[in-house]
Motif scaffolding. Structure first.
Motif, PDB file in Angstrom:
ATOM      1  N   ALA A  11       0.928  -0.681   0.283  1.00  0.00           N
ATOM      2  CA  ALA A  11      -0.004   0.312  -0.418  1.00  0.00           C
ATOM      3  C   ALA A  11       0.885   1.258  -0.086  1.00  0.00           C
ATOM      4  N   ILE A  12       1.990   1.202   0.783  1.00  0.00           N
ATOM      5  CA  ILE A  12       2.892   2.715   1.065  1.00  0.00           C
ATOM      6  C   ILE A  12       3.322   2.819  -0.784  1.00  0.00           C
ATOM      7  N   LYS A  13       3.948   1.653  -1.245  1.00  0.00           N
ATOM      8  CA  LYS A  13       4.374   2.046  -2.544  1.00  0.00           C
ATOM      9  C   LYS A  13       3.387   2.798  -3.866  1.00  0.00           C
ATOM     10  N   CYS A  14       1.947   2.456  -3.960  1.00  0.00           N
ATOM     11  CA  CYS A  14       1.387   2.886  -3.679  1.00  0.00           C
ATOM     12  C   CYS A  14       0.737   4.008  -3.610  1.00  0.00           C
ATOM     13  N   TYR A  15       0.946   4.306  -2.715  1.00  0.00           N
ATOM     14  CA  TYR A  15       0.901   5.729  -2.064  1.00  0.00           C
ATOM     15  C   TYR A  15       1.954   6.710  -3.129  1.00  0.00           C
ATOM     16  N   TYR A  16       2.817   6.675  -3.331  1.00  0.00           N
ATOM     17  CA  TYR A  16       3.926   6.917  -3.977  1.00  0.00           C
ATOM     18  C   TYR A  16       3.573   7.066  -5.279  1.00  0.00           C
ATOM     19  N   SER A  17       3.125   5.540  -5.771  1.00  0.00           N
ATOM     20  CA  SER A  17       3.040   5.713  -6.950  1.00  0.00           C
ATOM     21  C   SER A  17       2.537   6.939  -8.040  1.00  0.00           C
ATOM     22  N   ARG A  18       2.381   7.204  -8.929  1.00  0.00           N
ATOM     23  CA  ARG A  18       2.042   7.942  -9.903  1.00  0.00           C
ATOM     24  C   ARG A  18       0.851   7.189 -10.541  1.00  0.00           C
ATOM     25  N   ALA A  19       1.517   6.186 -11.171  1.00  0.00           N
ATOM     26  CA  ALA A  19       0.625   5.185 -11.974  1.00  0.00           C
ATOM     27  C   ALA A  19      -0.537   4.502 -11.111  1.00  0.00           C
ATOM     28  N   PHE A  20      -0.429   4.026  -9.683  1.00  0.00           N
ATOM     29  CA  PHE A  20      -1.487   3.558  -9.173  1.00  0.00           C
ATOM     30  C   PHE A  20      -2.609   4.523  -9.042  1.00  0.00           C
ATOM     31  N   TRP A  21      -2.965   5.705  -8.849  1.00  0.00           N
ATOM     32  CA  TRP A  21      -3.353   7.610  -8.541  1.00  0.00           C
ATOM     33  C   TRP A  21      -4.341   7.066 -10.410  1.00  0.00           C
ATOM     34  N   ILE A  22      -3.542   7.070 -11.372  1.00  0.00           N
ATOM     35  CA  ILE A  22      -3.375   7.555 -12.935  1.00  0.00           C
ATOM     36  C   ILE A  22      -4.927   5.917 -13.299  1.00  0.00           C
ATOM     37  N   LYS A  23      -4.257   5.064 -12.379  1.00  0.00           N
ATOM     38  CA  LYS A  23      -5.127   3.668 -12.767  1.00  0.00           C
ATOM     39  C   LYS A  23      -6.995   3.453 -11.783  1.00  0.00           C
ATOM     40  N   MET A  24      -6.179   4.135 -10.052  1.00  0.00           N
ATOM     41  CA  MET A  24      -7.839   4.426  -9.615  1.00  0.00           C
ATOM     42  C   MET A  24      -8.624   5.582 -10.307  1.00  0.00           C
ATOM     43  N   SER A  25      -8.041   6.657 -11.157  1.00  0.00           N
ATOM     44  CA  SER A  25      -8.478   7.406 -11.049  1.00  0.00           C
ATOM     45  C   SER A  25      -9.116   6.816 -12.874  1.00  0.00           C
ATOM     46  N   ALA A  26      -8.524   6.101 -13.368  1.00  0.00           N
ATOM     47  CA  ALA A  26      -9.692   5.652 -15.124  1.00  0.00           C
ATOM     48  C   ALA A  26      -9.868   4.806 -14.142  1.00  0.00           C
ATOM     49  N   LEU A  27      -9.868   3.603 -13.342  1.00  0.00           N
ATOM     50  CA  LEU A  27     -10.760   2.151 -13.033  1.00  0.00           C
ATOM     51  C   LEU A  27     -12.557   3.563 -12.166  1.00  0.00           C
ATOM     52  N   THR A  28     -12.223   4.392 -12.321  1.00  0.00           N
ATOM     53  CA  THR A  28     -13.722   4.841 -11.169  1.00  0.00           C
ATOM     54  C   THR A  28     -14.070   5.664 -13.047  1.00  0.00           C
ATOM     55  N   LEU A  29     -13.364   6.172 -13.270  1.00  0.00           N
ATOM     56  CA  LEU A  29     -14.273   6.770 -14.384  1.00  0.00           C
ATOM     57  C   LEU A  29     -14.863   5.459 -15.194  1.00  0.00           C
ATOM     58  N   GLY A  30     -13.967   4.198 -15.362  1.00  0.00           N
ATOM     59  CA  GLY A  30     -14.355   3.369 -16.387  1.00  0.00           C
ATOM     60  C   GLY A  30     -15.522   2.870 -15.818  1.00  0.00           C
ATOM     61  N   LEU A  31     -15.615   2.741 -14.783  1.00  0.00           N
ATOM     62  CA  LEU A  31     -16.648   1.427 -13.800  1.00  0.00           C
ATOM     63  C   LEU A  31     -17.800   2.848 -14.313  1.00  0.00           C
ATOM     64  N   ILE A  32     -17.517   3.852 -14.180  1.00  0.00           N
ATOM     65  CA  ILE A  32     -18.745   4.997 -13.638  1.00  0.00           C
ATOM     66  C   ILE A  32     -19.232   5.210 -15.821  1.00  0.00           C
ATOM     67  N   PHE A  33     -18.825   5.250 -15.966  1.00  0.00           N
ATOM     68  CA  PHE A  33     -18.957   4.893 -18.066  1.00  0.00           C
ATOM     69  C   PHE A  33     -19.663   3.806 -18.483  1.00  0.00           C
ATOM     70  N   LEU A  34     -18.871   2.735 -18.215  1.00  0.00           N
ATOM     71  CA  LEU A  34     -19.178   1.071 -18.058  1.00  0.00           C
ATOM     72  C   LEU A  34     -20.467   1.237 -17.522  1.00  0.00           C
ATOM     73  N   PHE A  35     -21.459   1.072 -16.414  1.00  0.00           N
ATOM     74  CA  PHE A  35     -22.443   0.840 -15.813  1.00  0.00           C
ATOM     75  C   PHE A  35     -23.117   1.871 -15.949  1.00  0.00           C
ATOM     76  N   PHE A  36     -23.485   3.451 -16.206  1.00  0.00           N
ATOM     77  CA  PHE A  36     -24.443   4.544 -16.655  1.00  0.00           C
ATOM     78  C   PHE A  36     -24.459   4.971 -17.443  1.00  0.00           C
ATOM     79  N   ILE A  37     -23.549   4.982 -18.208  1.00  0.00           N
ATOM     80  CA  ILE A  37     -23.438   5.502 -20.077  1.00  0.00           C
ATOM     81  C   ILE A  37     -23.354   4.664 -21.039  1.00  0.00           C
ATOM     82  N   ARG A  38     -22.518   3.813 -21.325  1.00  0.00           N
ATOM     83  CA  ARG A  38     -22.085   3.058 -22.093  1.00  0.00           C
ATOM     84  C   ARG A  38     -23.397   1.433 -22.005  1.00  0.00           C
ATOM     85  N   ASN A  39     -23.819   0.620 -20.996  1.00  0.00           N
ATOM     86  CA  ASN A  39     -23.988  -0.195 -21.132  1.00  0.00           C
ATOM     87  C   ASN A  39     -25.985  -0.011 -21.377  1.00  0.00           C
TER      88      ASN A  39
END
Lengths: 189, 159
Positions: free
Chosen positions: B94-122
């Motif tokens: 978790a600490i490595k993730c805290y300092y990892s830019r890639a982790f935060w990009i992934k979590m942001s994109a994941l949130t966006l992706g899930l919202i887009f998937l279940f509330f818009i696309r589908n």
């Protein structure tokens, strides 16, 4: 012979450059992982169709012919990026037992695909009306297991547990990885 | 929540029983990671089949809602595998993730992706049978978001 080839490859200018690159290697690795979605992701759905678990309205021949271009595209991407990854780290990869096991599974997967296509071209015309034969169900299940195995063993290449430069290893590991054990390493003073 | 509190939270998660367990094992991280990748194949394949159909590149003889509907259960299965393996992987570092830019990009994109998937696309695609330009747009947005999720996910390991 293959070891000499790998050593020669590892001493070429571009191999060293790729190995030492800060961004290019990770980018190729990422592309390799992403192409899983194209190759195995589309292949899964053909297998699921053969098992009667998805796209059942489509005939097997339609499902197969429509998705095959994307499976081949994904496979091409995997091979291309995979060759580059090998080119960056040739000797260690060549002697890695997970890499060797992965190639073996890919070979089995290829044979499975060949057997399926041969069976489909022979009797596939009848499958669309009648039930799909049990042997096709088996080939689809074998396919899913084999390609999952390819993913797992591919991921494991990253770990050096069984690398030749980490001795002592069990005899079967040194045999499977064709490690060249020097006398100095074997004598434990 | 300020960044100190967030760091404290991540530190607590890293110290958790599961995090400890995985860190103290040689093989658990690689094995969970491998299953995570199998989840990627299932989710990625499901999303691709749907998005390629939206773009008009696969199974064009069938309506959009049929293709999306057939992939839905497998998409959810892939998601379940990814989340249930992703959480323990995260807990172990978790600490490595805290300092990892890639982790935060992934979590942001994941949130966006899930919202887009279940509330818009589908919702949009499960209603309609006819193709139109806006579906191509939906397909491109969907593919881009999920490629970012998977790509940045791989980069967590490079840091």
């Amino acid at each position: 012979m293959l070891l000499e080839f790998s050593i020669w490859l590892s001493e070429t200018e571009w191999s060293i450059a790729l190995h030492e690159s800060l961004y290019l290697y990770p980018w190729i690795e990422s592309a390799h992982v992403l192409s899983i979605c194209f190759f195995i992701g589309t292949l899964i759905f053909v297998d699921l169709r053969l098992m009667g678990l998805a796209f059942n309205k489509l005939s097997i021949s339609e499902m197969n012919s429509k998705t095959l271009p994307w499976t081949i595209f994904g496979f091409g991407l995997m091979v291309l990026t995979g060759l580059l990854l090998f080119y960056a780290i040739p000797v260690r990869t060549y002697q890695n037992i997970f890499f060797r096991f992965k190639l073996f599974l890919i070979l089995l997967g290829g044979i499975n695909i060949f057997l399926f296509h041969r069976q489909m071209s022979k009797e596939g015309g009848k499958w669309d009306e009648e039930n799909i034969p049990r042997s096709v169900h088996i080939k689809a299940s074998v396919s899913l297991v084999l390609w999952a195995g390819v993913i797992i063993s591919g991921r494991m290449i990253a770990y050096n547990w069984f690398d030749c430069d980490r001795q002592p290893q069990p005899d079967w590991v040194n045999w499977a990885a064709s490690c060249m054990i020097e006398l100095s390493q074997m004598e434990d003073f | 929540m300020d960044s100190g509190q967030l760091f404290f939270l991540f530190d607590r998660m890293e110290q958790s029983f599961i995090g400890e367990l995985i860190r103290n094992s040689i093989w658990m991280f690689p094995v969970i990671e491998s299953v995570h990748l199998i989840g990627l194949a299932i989710l990625g394949g499901s999303i691709l089949m749907g998005d390629l159909r939206l773009l008009g590149f696969v199974l064009n003889s069938r309506p959009i809602n049929y293709v999306i509907n057939e992939t839905l259960v497998w998409l959810k299965l892939g998601l379940v595998i990814l989340v249930s393996t992703g959480i323990p992987l995260f807990l172990s570092e978790a600490i490595k993730c805290y300092y990892s830019r890639a982790f935060w990009i992934k979590m942001s994109a994941l949130t966006l992706g899930l919202i887009f998937l279940f509330f818009i696309r589908n919702p949009l695609c499960l209603k309609t049978e006819k193709d139109s330009f806006r579906f191509r747009l939906v397909g491109i947005v969907s593919i881009s978001i999920w490629a970012t999720v998977a790509g940045s996910g791989r980069w967590i390991g490079f840091s």
